[in-house]
Design an enzyme around this catalytic site. Structure first.
Site, mmCIF file in Angstrom:
data_model
loop_
_atom_site.group_PDB
_atom_site.id
_atom_site.type_symbol
_atom_site.label_atom_id
_atom_site.label_comp_id
_atom_site.label_asym_id
_atom_site.label_seq_id
_atom_site.Cartn_x
_atom_site.Cartn_y
_atom_site.Cartn_z
ATOM 1 N N ASN A 242 -5.938 -76.107 -17.229
ATOM 2 C CA ASN A 242 -6.808 -75.666 -16.148
ATOM 3 C C ASN A 242 -8.201 -76.294 -16.212
ATOM 4 O O ASN A 242 -8.887 -76.366 -15.205
ATOM 5 C CB ASN A 242 -6.943 -74.144 -16.189
ATOM 6 C CG ASN A 242 -6.023 -73.478 -15.184
ATOM 7 O OD1 ASN A 242 -6.093 -73.759 -14.002
ATOM 8 N ND2 ASN A 242 -5.137 -72.634 -15.681
ATOM 9 N N ASN A 267 3.278 -67.647 -16.928
ATOM 10 C CA ASN A 267 2.805 -67.433 -15.558
ATOM 11 C C ASN A 267 3.910 -66.872 -14.648
ATOM 12 O O ASN A 267 5.046 -66.685 -15.067
ATOM 13 C CB ASN A 267 2.229 -68.729 -14.984
ATOM 14 C CG ASN A 267 3.285 -69.823 -14.898
ATOM 15 O OD1 ASN A 267 4.474 -69.539 -14.759
ATOM 16 N ND2 ASN A 267 2.852 -71.059 -14.996
ATOM 17 N N ILE A 268 3.540 -66.620 -13.411
ATOM 18 C CA ILE A 268 4.462 -65.915 -12.505
ATOM 19 C C ILE A 268 5.738 -66.706 -12.240
ATOM 20 O O ILE A 268 6.777 -66.123 -11.974
ATOM 21 C CB ILE A 268 3.778 -65.577 -11.149
ATOM 22 C CG1 ILE A 268 3.227 -66.827 -10.482
ATOM 23 C CG2 ILE A 268 2.693 -64.543 -11.327
ATOM 24 C CD1 ILE A 268 2.834 -66.598 -9.025
ATOM 25 N N CYS A 330 -7.000 -63.899 -16.979
ATOM 26 C CA CYS A 330 -5.940 -64.907 -17.041
ATOM 27 C C CYS A 330 -6.437 -66.028 -16.162
ATOM 28 O O CYS A 330 -7.516 -66.549 -16.421
ATOM 29 C CB CYS A 330 -4.614 -64.327 -16.573
ATOM 30 S SG CYS A 330 -4.702 -63.327 -15.084
ATOM 31 N N SER A 331 -5.728 -66.395 -15.110
ATOM 32 C CA SER A 331 -6.277 -67.403 -14.214
ATOM 33 C C SER A 331 -7.108 -66.724 -13.136
ATOM 34 O O SER A 331 -8.323 -66.801 -13.137
ATOM 35 C CB SER A 331 -5.148 -68.225 -13.586
ATOM 36 O OG SER A 331 -4.422 -68.872 -14.604
ATOM 37 N N GLY A 333 -6.882 -63.421 -12.593
ATOM 38 C CA GLY A 333 -7.213 -62.066 -13.028
ATOM 39 C C GLY A 333 -6.615 -60.980 -12.180
ATOM 40 O O GLY A 333 -7.169 -59.892 -12.087
ATOM 41 N N ASP A 335 -2.831 -60.739 -12.055
ATOM 42 C CA ASP A 335 -1.449 -60.494 -12.462
ATOM 43 C C ASP A 335 -1.378 -60.067 -13.931
ATOM 44 O O ASP A 335 -1.255 -58.904 -14.241
ATOM 45 C CB ASP A 335 -0.590 -61.740 -12.237
ATOM 46 C CG ASP A 335 -0.439 -62.049 -10.760
ATOM 47 O OD1 ASP A 335 -0.260 -61.104 -9.990
ATOM 48 O OD2 ASP A 335 -0.525 -63.227 -10.381
ATOM 49 N N ARG A 336 -1.470 -61.056 -14.808
ATOM 50 C CA ARG A 336 -1.375 -60.739 -16.234
ATOM 51 C C ARG A 336 -2.501 -59.800 -16.661
ATOM 52 O O ARG A 336 -2.312 -58.896 -17.466
ATOM 53 C CB ARG A 336 -1.445 -62.033 -17.049
ATOM 54 C CG ARG A 336 -0.159 -62.791 -16.989
ATOM 55 C CD ARG A 336 -0.311 -64.170 -17.551
ATOM 56 N NE ARG A 336 -0.824 -65.105 -16.558
ATOM 57 C CZ ARG A 336 -0.719 -66.419 -16.648
ATOM 58 N NH1 ARG A 336 -0.139 -66.957 -17.694
ATOM 59 N NH2 ARG A 336 -1.189 -67.211 -15.711
ATOM 60 N N ARG A 376 3.402 -61.030 -3.928
ATOM 61 C CA ARG A 376 4.295 -60.929 -5.094
ATOM 62 C C ARG A 376 5.644 -60.323 -4.750
ATOM 63 O O ARG A 376 6.650 -60.651 -5.348
ATOM 64 C CB ARG A 376 3.629 -60.094 -6.199
ATOM 65 C CG ARG A 376 2.391 -60.720 -6.824
ATOM 66 C CD ARG A 376 2.715 -61.967 -7.618
ATOM 67 N NE ARG A 376 1.481 -62.611 -8.071
ATOM 68 C CZ ARG A 376 0.904 -63.636 -7.456
ATOM 69 N NH1 ARG A 376 1.472 -64.174 -6.378
ATOM 70 N NH2 ARG A 376 -0.219 -64.156 -7.906
#
Lengths: 651, 410
Positions: A242, A267-268, A330-331, A333, A335-336, A376
């Protein structure tokens, strides 16, 4: 469409013929014949994929996979009909506008006031107050009042008192999608907190004074500790990649007093594929043990669940044991970060393990902080690459914890399964859209109903009979075992094979205990009534003989009254009202009374037998459906050959 | 009954050294015929009654393999004996716990299987159940995997898979369900055997009884089942349960046959948690005592040996200890509600789990699970107490009211 056959997934021989209806909101299959006319209802929004398979002699097969893991196999006699159904379903399952979703037409016959009450059930302001903020260290910031700073954040955000609007805005400019560090959980006991944000736009060398000040402010808000953890929930490789795009992670040299930590949650896209692989295993027709275990491992699903749990455990420990605040990202912020923050909160605070608290937790960490429910879970037609079982994983983490701590949660497995169902069903407005802002614009609260009120109304069904608020496990922080613990994570057949009832234990301990508890409650009430009657009788026997008969009358009516209404929880009250009751002959009252009790008893005792009966039936069904060839009876001919196709060979 | 009789043909263990002195056989077969049949079956283990299904009068028999050899020997008395268990015009099923190829190879060594020509009324089904060293290896691998300290999730599942233990569980349960299905659903008699009829045969016959017979799901009934189908039937406990999973030297006779059976019972128990009078601890206790015990119950390989060693005189019986009320209370399942029905377990992989209570017993945190169990017991106990109280009060009340009326009448 008539004469459609609904196939049993495990055996092509077992099929029922019926009629298929498509309505504006549901696919409905009604069985022909039998007096029951069993119906299968599927919401369009639950449909994940529809597959038209090659036409066979019997008709055109259609496979519908649902987001709640139901798989429906239909055979439609006419190819043309099948095509029509297929085309319409594709359209219906992928609405383009929010207004097409079920929640806008769903009407549970509640008036306006009740609906408003329903939305008020979960109140985040109240929740932050419960946590102990605002206080000397934390305050509400109004920088995001009109979603001006960050459109995926809630309007009201808690930040350290020392963080000025200037710092917040500056920091937000240095973070992906302007998701600046904000409070997720505050630990009253030791001032440690969990904050969340997105990744910093650090690239290879960029830095931002305001962002550094922001982290500093978070540290200062916890005077007990001289550093904070910054937890990046991504694998290190992803975070480094990233950086090339001008994003990345915090450099320990630029931020004073931070300890930086990677926790590798994938990741997703990885998660989506993993679930896909696991579902393929679940769908196998009579897999061998090796097929199943190998497939389960190959999917990596349990490994990912463990990674999320590990991250949650790390944060909970930092907060509870070390008293150190943690910033999680996370990326983006959403999801994870949401997964990890909510797992940590669940471990830390017993409140979130209650039914109400769990609703609050989802509302706080997922709904308010802009978890992209619409993207999602594919509520509206969108990019299939955005779809991922993020909250499903969180729900599974909770289940895994329930398995390890059976008395710690006020709710049961059914509660989790129903929440999962409704995240996809779009029957309630809670999980619509991608952010608070969108929901406000759509006026969700005025036009739809809240799931939480619905669940709360039926809360008796969702209680864990083993839960006791005074149990050691329900107090304080939960510490799941860390090593060696691989075997603690188990396949959740209650969720992923939810609709294959034959696979589950035939007798539910939870249901049994719930029934026992209910009976216990009734007994408690009856006991009280009986004691009172007895006391009255004793009094009357010792008293004057003329008063005697009157009193007896009275006490009997009282008993009758209360046992007729088992709701009566305070029988003492009724002694005042008794005078207004017409007097009946004591014997009559007595007879009725005892008869009533008897029937109650009979009902109770016959209950387990009833369930056992259905058990047996389902058991038999299962046995026969295990075999694709045998269909319940053993092949009686061709005994000359030794290719024994007996039922259990298939299993 | 009318069809079955007790035979003392084996009184001095002379016909079959691994059978008990008294066995149940069809009424129409005399002791002389039994002696002949014994010569035709390996180790003298002629077909005897294992279970009689009261519901439809069907029977489950067990024996060892017939000694047909390569030239297809036959024994008229053997045919007569097992045909005697059939209702006229009905068929029966022979469940051979070996795959066909193994059964065929066995002929070279004098063994074999029932051939259709000579047993036209019987349909033979081969259900392979793993035995001896392969089972033992599987057991060792599993225990290794369970004690592996590494944190890697992948390795756990692949090790579990590689041990094949759950595969064996699944296969054994499947065979037992098949036997039960033949009896209950097909109304057919069943003969079960492998080679010697002392291992997989007993696993199948005893599990089928758990499924079919509610009595076997009570504590006393289960004890009786173990006595009947394992101890008296001559399962060589001494040979099979000497070293457990940690034997380095390859013991030829070592194999966790009994443990596999107990685990299958546990799997059924897990699926029907309210249908068993005993709890998981009871099964674990039996597993432990089979391997090491201060009681004489599981010593020796058969009744014959136990009699020679004078064990009944020299040692205490496990059962006399277990059945004392204070011990018994530890093994009772609080959720038990007598269920008179046949219970059909699911054998799908999703329905089977590793028996953590045994294999991960020392590795998993058990405190919370114990608390949960305690809570379950408390809930039920409190309910029962209340019931008792309410009943007493009801009675008291009724009595007092009766008195009252007597007083009123004059």
């Amino acid at each position: 469409v008539e004469n459609v056959r609904l196939l049993d997934r495990l055996s092509s021989r077992r099929a029922v013929v019926g009629t298929l209806y498509l309505t504006a909101t549901h696919v409905i299959f009604v069985e022909n014949g039998s007096e029951t006319r069993k119906e299968t209802w599927v919401l369009h929004s639950q449909i994940s994929s529809i597959e038209k398979q090659a036409t066979t002699a019997t008709g055109c097969p259609l496979l519908i996979r649902c987001k709640n893991f139901q798989v429906i196999q239909l055979v439609i006699p006419q190819e043309r009909d099948c095509h029509d159904v297929y085309i319409s379903l594709i359209r219906l399952a992928r609405p383009v506008k929010y207004e097409e979703l079920y929640c806008f037409s769903f009407n549970p016959k509640l008036d306006k006031e009740e609906r408003e009450q329903g939305w008020k059930l979960v109140d985040l302001n109240e929740e932050y107050n419960r946590m102990g903020v605002p206080n000397n260290y934390w305050q509400i910031s109004d920088v995001n009042r009109d979603y001006g700073v960050c459109d995926s954040y809630p309007a009201e955000v808690y930040v350290p008192k020392s963080a000025t609007a200037h710092i917040i805005v500056g920091s937000s400019k240095f973070r992906s999608r302007r998701r600046f560090p904000a409070l997720s959980y505050y630990c009253k006991g030791n001032n440690a907190s969990i904050c969340r944000s997105s990744q910093p736009l650090s690239g290879f060398s960029a830095r931002c004074l305001e962002d550094e000040q922001m982290l500093q402010a978070i540290r200062k808000a916890n005077p007990g500790s001289d550093f904070i953890y910054v937890v990046d929930t991504r694998p290190k490789l992803n975070a480094m990649a990233n950086r090339a795009a001008g994003k990345g992670y915090e450099n320990e040299d630029n931020y004073s007093n931070i300890k930086f930590q990677f926790i590798g949650i994938e990741n997703i896209h990885v998660m989506r594929n993993s679930l896909q692989k696991m579902l393929e295993v679940c769908e196998l027709k009579s897999p061998s043990m090796s097929d199943f275990l190998w497939g389960l491992e190959n999917s990596g699903w349990l490994k990912h669940i463990k990674a999320i749990m590990d991250a949650g455990i790390f944060i909970a420990k930092a907060v509870a044991e070390e008293g150190v605040s943690v910033l999680v990202h996370c990326s983006d912020g959403w999801d994870r970060t949401a997964q990890v923050c909510s797992v940590a909160s669940l471990l830390l605070d017993p409140y979130y393990r209650t039914m109400k608290g769990f609703m609050v937790l989802i509302e706080k960490d997922w709904v308010s902080f802009g978890h992209k429910f619409n993207h999602r879970y594919g509520n509206l037609d969108g990019d299939p690459k955005e779809i991922s079982p993020v909250i499903d994983q969180f729900i599974e983490c909770v289940w895994q914890l329930m398995e390890q701590f059976p008395c710690a949660f006020e709710f049961n497995e059914r509660f989790l399964i129903h929440i999962q169902h409704h995240i996809y069903s779009c029957q309630f407005g809670n999980f619509l859209c991608n952010s608070q802002k969108e929901r406000q614009e759509l006026k969700i609260k005025e036009r739809t109903y809240s799931l939480w009120a619905h669940l709360w109304k039926n809360r008796a069904d969702y209680l864990n009979p083993l839960y006791r608020s005074d149990h050691s496990q329900t107090q304080g922080t939960l510490y799941p075992q860390i090593a060696p613990c691989n075997f603690l994570y188990k396949f959740w057949s209650g969720m992923y094979n939810r609709f294959e009832k034959g696979l589950h234990p035939r007798q539910s301990v939870t249901d049994y205990l719930m029934a026992v508890k209910e009976e216990t409650q009734q007994l408690e009430e009856e006991l009280e009534v009986l004691q009172e009657r007895l006391a009255n009788l004793q009094k009357s026997q010792s008293g004057d003989s003329k008063v005697k008969s009157k009193q007896q009358d009275r006490s009997k009516q009282m008993g009758l009254y209360t046992s007729n209404n088992s709701l009566a929880n305070t029988p003492q009250e009724y002694s005042n009202d008794l005078k207004s009751f017409p007097s009946r002959s004591p014997s009559q009252g007595d007879e009725e009374d005892s008869a009533l009790i008897l029937t109650q008893d009979n009902l109770k005792s016959s209950d387990p037998d009833l369930s056992a009966n259905s058990d047996q039936e389902s058991g038999v069904e299962d046995l026969s459906c295990r075999s694709p060839s045998g269909g319940g009876c053993l092949p009686s001919e061709d005994s000359g050959k030794d290719s024994d196709e007996a039922v259990f060979l298939a299993g | 009954t009318n069809e079955w009789r007790l035979s003392c043909v084996n009184k001095e263990f002379s016909v079959c050294s691994s059978y008990p002195p008294v066995v149940i056989v069809p009424k129409c077969v005399d002791d002389e015929a039994l002696r002949k049949v014994a010569l035709f079956r390996q180790g003298g283990r002629f077909p005897v009654l294992s279970y009689y299904h009261k519901k439809n009068g069907m029977a489950m028999l067990r024996s060892s393999q017939p000694l047909t050899g390569t030239n297809g020997r036959r024994c008229k008395e053997d045919e007569k004996l097992i045909n005697a268990t059939l209702r006229s015009g009905r068929r029966g099923f022979v469940i051979d716990t070996r795959p066909l190829s193994v059964a065929q190879q066995a002929r070279a060594k004098g063994g074999g299987f029932e051939q259709e020509v000579h047993y036209p009324q019987w349909r033979r089904i081969h259900k392979y159940i793993e035995r001896f060293n392969i089972l033992q290896e599987s057991f060792i691998k599993l225990v290794e995997a369970c004690n592996d300290q590494s944190h890697n999730m992948d390795r756990w599942l692949s090790k579990l898979e590689a041990s094949n233990w759950l595969t064996h569980i699944k296969e054994l349960l499947t065979a037992a369900c098949l036997a039960a299905q033949c009896i209950d659903r097909e109304s057919a008699s069943v003969l079960v055997h492998g080679s010697e009829g002392t291992d997989s045969t007993l696993q199948v016959t005893s599990l089928a009884q758990i499924i079919l017979d509610p009595r076997c799901r009570t504590i006393r009934g289960f004890e009786a089942l173990i006595v009947r189908e394992w101890l008296q039937a001559g399962h060589p406990f001494q040979q099979r349960c000497a070293q457990s999973a940690y034997s380095n030297s390859k013991q030829k006779w070592e194999a966790p046959v009994f443990l596999l059976f107990l685990e299958c019972v546990w799997q059924i128990h897990r699926q029907f948690p309210c249908s068993f009078e005993f709890n998981e601890q009871f099964l674990i206790m039996l597993f432990e005592h089979a391997y090491a015990s201060q009681f004489g119950t599981f010593l020796g390989n058969n009744e014959n040996e136990r009699a020679k060693l004078k064990l009944p005189q020299k040692t205490m019986s496990l059962w006399s200890w277990v059945n004392r009320p204070e011990e018994l209370s530890r093994f009772q399942n609080p959720l038990y509600e007598a269920n008179i029905l046949v219970i059909w377990p699911s054998v799908a992989p999703q329905s089977l789990q590793l028996w953590e209570g045994v294999f991960l017993r020392w590795n998993r945190p058990s405190r919370f699970l114990e608390e949960a169990e305690e809570e379950r017991i408390n809930i039920i106990k409190y309910n029962k107490e209340l019931q008792a109280k309410v009943n007493t009060l009801r009675r008291q009340l009724a009595e007092m009211e009766a008195d009252e009326e007597v007083q009123e009448e004059p």
